[in-house]
Write an enzyme that holds these catalytic residues in place. Sequence first.
Site, short mmCIF file in Angstrom:
data_model
loop_
_atom_site.label_atom_id
_atom_site.label_comp_id
_atom_site.label_asym_id
_atom_site.label_seq_id
_atom_site.Cartn_x
_atom_site.Cartn_y
_atom_site.Cartn_z
N LYS A 1 9.24 -0.14 0.49
CA LYS A 1 10.39 0.63 0.99
C LYS A 1 10.22 2.11 0.74
O LYS A 1 10.56 2.93 1.58
CB LYS A 1 11.74 0.30 0.33
CG LYS A 1 12.01 -0.98 -0.26
CD LYS A 1 13.42 -1.03 -0.81
CE LYS A 1 13.46 -0.86 -2.33
NZ LYS A 1 12.62 -1.81 -3.05
N ARG B 1 21.80 -2.49 -3.85
CA ARG B 1 20.99 -3.59 -4.32
C ARG B 1 21.85 -4.80 -4.69
O ARG B 1 21.32 -5.82 -5.10
CB ARG B 1 20.25 -3.15 -5.58
CG ARG B 1 18.77 -2.94 -5.39
CD ARG B 1 18.24 -2.45 -6.73
NE ARG B 1 16.84 -2.64 -6.89
CZ ARG B 1 15.93 -1.68 -6.62
NH1 ARG B 1 16.31 -0.54 -6.14
NH2 ARG B 1 14.66 -1.92 -6.84
N ARG C 1 -0.05 -0.43 -8.06
CA ARG C 1 0.85 0.68 -7.76
C ARG C 1 0.78 1.79 -8.81
O ARG C 1 0.68 1.55 -10.00
CB ARG C 1 2.28 0.16 -7.66
CG ARG C 1 3.28 1.25 -7.39
CD ARG C 1 4.43 0.74 -6.64
NE ARG C 1 5.35 -0.01 -7.48
CZ ARG C 1 6.55 -0.40 -7.05
NH1 ARG C 1 6.93 -0.12 -5.82
NH2 ARG C 1 7.34 -1.08 -7.83
N ARG D 1 11.81 -9.05 -11.68
CA ARG D 1 12.39 -8.21 -10.63
C ARG D 1 12.47 -8.96 -9.30
O ARG D 1 13.42 -8.78 -8.53
CB ARG D 1 11.59 -6.92 -10.48
CG ARG D 1 11.89 -5.94 -11.61
CD ARG D 1 10.81 -4.90 -11.77
NE ARG D 1 10.70 -4.03 -10.63
CZ ARG D 1 9.58 -3.42 -10.25
NH1 ARG D 1 8.47 -3.61 -10.93
NH2 ARG D 1 9.58 -2.64 -9.22
N ARG E 1 3.97 2.33 -13.69
CA ARG E 1 5.33 2.21 -14.19
C ARG E 1 5.43 1.07 -15.19
O ARG E 1 4.81 0.03 -15.02
CB ARG E 1 6.27 1.92 -13.02
CG ARG E 1 6.84 3.17 -12.42
CD ARG E 1 7.47 2.90 -11.10
NE ARG E 1 8.34 1.73 -11.08
CZ ARG E 1 8.98 1.32 -10.01
NH1 ARG E 1 8.85 1.98 -8.87
NH2 ARG E 1 9.74 0.26 -10.06
P1 ADP Z 1 11.35 -1.15 -6.79
O1 ADP Z 1 11.96 -1.02 -5.45
O2 ADP Z 1 9.90 -1.05 -6.78
O3 ADP Z 1 11.86 -2.30 -7.58
P2 ADP Z 1 12.87 1.14 -7.73
O4 ADP Z 1 12.15 2.37 -8.11
O5 ADP Z 1 13.69 1.16 -6.50
O6 ADP Z 1 11.78 0.03 -7.71
O7 ADP Z 1 13.83 0.70 -8.94
C1 ADP Z 1 13.36 0.55 -10.26
C2 ADP Z 1 14.47 0.02 -11.16
O8 ADP Z 1 15.57 0.94 -11.17
C3 ADP Z 1 15.09 -1.30 -10.75
O9 ADP Z 1 14.34 -2.41 -11.21
C4 ADP Z 1 16.48 -1.20 -11.42
O10 ADP Z 1 16.43 -1.47 -12.79
C5 ADP Z 1 16.81 0.26 -11.24
N1 ADP Z 1 17.57 0.50 -9.98
C6 ADP Z 1 17.17 1.26 -8.93
N2 ADP Z 1 18.10 1.26 -7.94
C7 ADP Z 1 19.11 0.48 -8.39
C8 ADP Z 1 20.36 0.06 -7.84
N3 ADP Z 1 20.76 0.44 -6.61
N4 ADP Z 1 21.14 -0.75 -8.60
C9 ADP Z 1 20.77 -1.14 -9.84
N5 ADP Z 1 19.62 -0.80 -10.40
C10 ADP Z 1 18.78 0.00 -9.70
#
Ligand code: ADP
Length: 210
Positions: free
Chosen positions: A13, A88, A123, A167, A156
């Site tokens: 994404k 999310r 990644r 996740r 990360r």
């Molecule tokens: P990815 O899409 O690769 O899982 P992100 O960088 O979007 O990674 O998100 C990393 C972490 O940040 C998530 O696993 C969560 O803990 C937190 N996070 C990000 N966006 C949200 C959201 N909208 N609601 C809750 N937690 C979030």
Amino acid sequence: MNLILLGAPGAGKGTQAEVISEALNIPQISTGNILREAVKNGTEYGLKAKEAMDSGALVSDDIVIGILKDRIAADDCKKGFILDGFPRTVPQAEALDAMGVTIDKVIEISVPDETIKQRVSGRRVCSGCGATYHVEFKPSKVEGKCDKCGGETIIRKDDQPETVLERLDVYHKQTAPLKDYYSKQGKLETVIGQEEVSETSKLTLKAVGA
Ligand code: ADP
Ligand code: ZN
């Protein structure tokens, strides 16, 4: 145009959000990047978010909704934006609706779990600006250095294999129901994100009409 990018962790994404952001000249808003920045700076909500993020869990709805609300109120969002990683959960989507934000389209980047597990291990993310890379599929020009800002690219903490499984589980339980939520609103478009990045980018641009 206000867009949402939906997809499992590692589905791409972020990469597709960058592509759309450049093509349509609208900002990409990544709640993951904003949260990582807050963790780095040790802000109050950064401290609260860190534990959840490191374990692969979601950060609480009230924190992310607050962050998002502030961010989309900024001037550069007036002409539109791409949400990358938000909403999310169904309550987050409802909060967006309650703010009176009109979403034009939701693009789901669909990738099977098996492929995700392979991808996430390669990644890398820039510790300076948050740009994402992949050692095999999207390497930076100079190994370990960001193309955009020259910052160091790192793995990360939540990209460790066990955390990735957690996740994925969280994605299926808490985020995947959003497909139904937006498909009922007639806004969902699914892009198959399994081929090369350039191929997926073509499909994404087509889906947003760019
Ligand atoms: P990815 O899409 O690769 O899982 P992100 O960088 O979007 O990674 O998100 C990393 C972490 O940040 C998530 O696993 C969560 O803990 C937190 N996070 C990000 N966006 C949200 C959201 N909208 N609601 C809750 N937690 C979030
Ligand atoms: Zn960078």
